[in-house]
Design a protein around this motif. Structure first.
Motif, short mmCIF file in Angstrom:
data_model
loop_
_atom_site.label_atom_id
_atom_site.label_comp_id
_atom_site.label_asym_id
_atom_site.label_seq_id
_atom_site.Cartn_x
_atom_site.Cartn_y
_atom_site.Cartn_z
N THR A 1 0.85 -1.19 0.00
CA THR A 1 0.00 0.00 0.00
C THR A 1 0.89 1.24 0.00
OG1 THR A 1 -0.21 -0.07 2.41
CG2 THR A 1 -1.99 -1.06 1.13
N PRO A 2 0.43 2.32 -0.63
CA PRO A 2 1.22 3.56 -0.66
C PRO A 2 1.00 4.37 0.62
CG PRO A 2 -0.73 3.83 -2.00
CD PRO A 2 -0.76 2.41 -1.48
N ILE A 3 2.09 4.95 1.14
CA ILE A 3 2.02 5.80 2.32
C ILE A 3 2.79 7.09 2.04
CG2 ILE A 3 1.70 3.98 4.04
CD1 ILE A 3 4.72 4.16 4.65
N MET A 4 2.54 8.11 2.87
CA MET A 4 3.26 9.37 2.78
C MET A 4 3.81 9.72 4.16
SD MET A 4 1.99 13.18 1.69
CE MET A 4 1.74 12.77 -0.02
N LEU A 5 5.06 10.16 4.20
CA LEU A 5 5.64 10.62 5.46
C LEU A 5 5.07 11.97 5.83
CD1 LEU A 5 9.45 9.77 5.21
CD2 LEU A 5 7.73 8.70 6.63
N LEU A 6 4.84 12.18 7.12
CA LEU A 6 4.27 13.43 7.61
C LEU A 6 5.31 14.34 8.24
CD1 LEU A 6 1.05 11.96 9.23
CD2 LEU A 6 1.30 13.00 6.97
N ARG A 7 6.56 13.88 8.36
CA ARG A 7 7.63 14.66 8.99
C ARG A 7 8.96 14.36 8.31
NH1 ARG A 7 4.18 16.97 11.17
NH2 ARG A 7 3.75 17.33 13.36
N ASN A 8 9.91 15.27 8.42
CA ASN A 8 11.27 15.02 7.97
C ASN A 8 11.93 14.07 8.97
OD1 ASN A 8 10.98 16.79 5.84
ND2 ASN A 8 11.83 18.51 6.95
N LEU A 9 12.42 12.93 8.49
CA LEU A 9 13.11 11.98 9.35
C LEU A 9 14.61 11.94 9.06
CD1 LEU A 9 10.63 8.95 9.42
CD2 LEU A 9 10.93 10.74 11.13
N ASN A 10 14.97 11.86 7.78
CA ASN A 10 16.38 11.82 7.40
C ASN A 10 16.48 12.22 5.93
OD1 ASN A 10 19.04 11.26 6.80
ND2 ASN A 10 19.07 9.34 7.93
N SER A 11 16.73 13.49 5.67
CA SER A 11 16.75 13.99 4.30
C SER A 11 17.90 13.40 3.49
CB SER A 11 16.80 15.51 4.28
OG SER A 11 17.96 15.97 4.94
N ALA A 12 18.97 12.96 4.14
CA ALA A 12 20.12 12.39 3.44
C ALA A 12 19.76 11.11 2.70
CB ALA A 12 21.26 12.13 4.42
N ILE A 13 18.75 10.38 3.18
CA ILE A 13 18.34 9.14 2.50
C ILE A 13 16.96 9.27 1.88
CG2 ILE A 13 19.81 7.67 3.91
CD1 ILE A 13 17.32 6.86 5.51
N GLY A 14 16.42 10.50 1.83
CA GLY A 14 15.15 10.75 1.15
C GLY A 14 13.91 10.67 2.01
N LEU A 15 14.05 10.58 3.33
CA LEU A 15 12.88 10.51 4.21
C LEU A 15 12.48 11.91 4.66
CD1 LEU A 15 13.70 7.35 6.34
CD2 LEU A 15 12.17 7.56 4.38
N CYS A 16 11.71 12.58 3.82
CA CYS A 16 11.29 13.96 4.08
C CYS A 16 9.76 14.04 4.11
CB CYS A 16 11.80 14.88 2.98
SG CYS A 16 13.58 14.89 2.81
N ASN A 17 9.26 15.13 4.68
CA ASN A 17 7.82 15.39 4.70
C ASN A 17 7.29 15.35 3.27
OD1 ASN A 17 5.24 16.25 5.25
ND2 ASN A 17 5.82 18.35 5.66
N GLY A 18 6.29 14.52 3.03
CA GLY A 18 5.70 14.40 1.71
C GLY A 18 6.25 13.27 0.86
N THR A 19 7.30 12.59 1.32
CA THR A 19 7.85 11.47 0.55
C THR A 19 6.83 10.34 0.48
OG1 THR A 19 10.11 11.98 1.23
CG2 THR A 19 9.71 9.75 0.44
N ARG A 20 6.61 9.84 -0.73
CA ARG A 20 5.68 8.73 -0.93
C ARG A 20 6.46 7.43 -1.00
NH1 ARG A 20 3.52 8.78 -5.75
NH2 ARG A 20 5.20 10.06 -6.51
N LEU A 21 5.96 6.41 -0.34
CA LEU A 21 6.62 5.10 -0.30
C LEU A 21 5.60 4.00 -0.55
CD1 LEU A 21 7.76 6.69 2.64
CD2 LEU A 21 9.54 5.11 1.99
N MET A 22 6.08 2.90 -1.12
CA MET A 22 5.28 1.68 -1.24
C MET A 22 5.79 0.72 -0.18
SD MET A 22 2.89 0.04 -2.93
CE MET A 22 2.76 1.00 -4.41
#
Length: 193
Positions: free
Chosen positions: A56-77
């Motif tokens: 299922t697709p999810i979206m991050l709601l906070r910046n976690l680690n911008s160096a690896i792409g985990l930012c607010n609004g990042t979509r993941l499967m």
């Protein structure tokens, strides 16, 4: 939508207990019962109960680690759901296709089958479906949503101008003050789609 995805549901809950050292914990708990607090929903925060499935697709709601792409609004499967970690495949952007792990601080994610215009800013997508039950309400928002897609063939609109009647026109909100001093400008109030 979640029920259409095969596989078991993994349910996550937020922490909903008061710190026992709080001096007025009894008063706070009496004024704000846990059952009431668990029903509250705020923009930018996850729900008390999150039901997820693999793929299922999810979206991050906070910046976690911008160096690896985990930012607010990042979509993941989602590719793995554990008790203390979620693994996902980043969809789009510089880190497209990279598998990352989201630790359980409190899973700051939401299901993401669609997104609002503001959250889509900065995304480049193959196909975009735009649902406009009423005209966009701010200067430049129609441009933002139209410019998210790579080609015109990947863009579809559902516009409802009158109750339950789709149309092929919507208002393009433009504040003409933004163009003052630019010389000769053309006034556009509607955009055929």
């Amino acid at each position: 939508m979640l029920s259409l995805v095969p596989g078991p549901i993994q349910t996550y809950f937020s922490s909903d207990t008061l710190h026992t050292d709080a001096t007025d914990a009894g008063r706070i708990e009496a004024e704000y019962p846990t059952e009431f607090l668990n029903t509250l929903s705020f923009n930018g925060y996850p729900e008390h109960q999150i039901d997820l499935k693999v793929f299922t697709p999810i979206m991050l709601l906070r910046n976690l680690n911008s160096a690896i792409g985990l930012c607010n609004g990042t979509r993941l499967m989602i590719v793995y759901l554990g008790h203390y970690v979620i693994k996902g495949l980043i969809m789009g952007g510089t880190f497209n296709g990279k598998t990352v792990a989201i630790p359980r601080v409190q899973f700051l994610v939401r299901l993401c089958y669609g997104m609002i215009i503001n959250k889509s800013q900065g995304q480049t997508l193959q196909s975009v479906g735009v649902y406009l039950p009423k005209p966009v309400f701010s200067h430049g928002q129609l441009y933002v949503v139209v410019s998210r897609v790579r080609t015109a063939a990947g863009l579809r609109f559902l516009i409802v101008n009158e109750p339950n009647i789709p149309s092929n026109y919507t208002r393009n909100i433009v504040y003409h003050e933004a163009f003052s001093g630019l010389g000769n400008t053309t006034e556009v109030t509607t955009s055929p789609l």
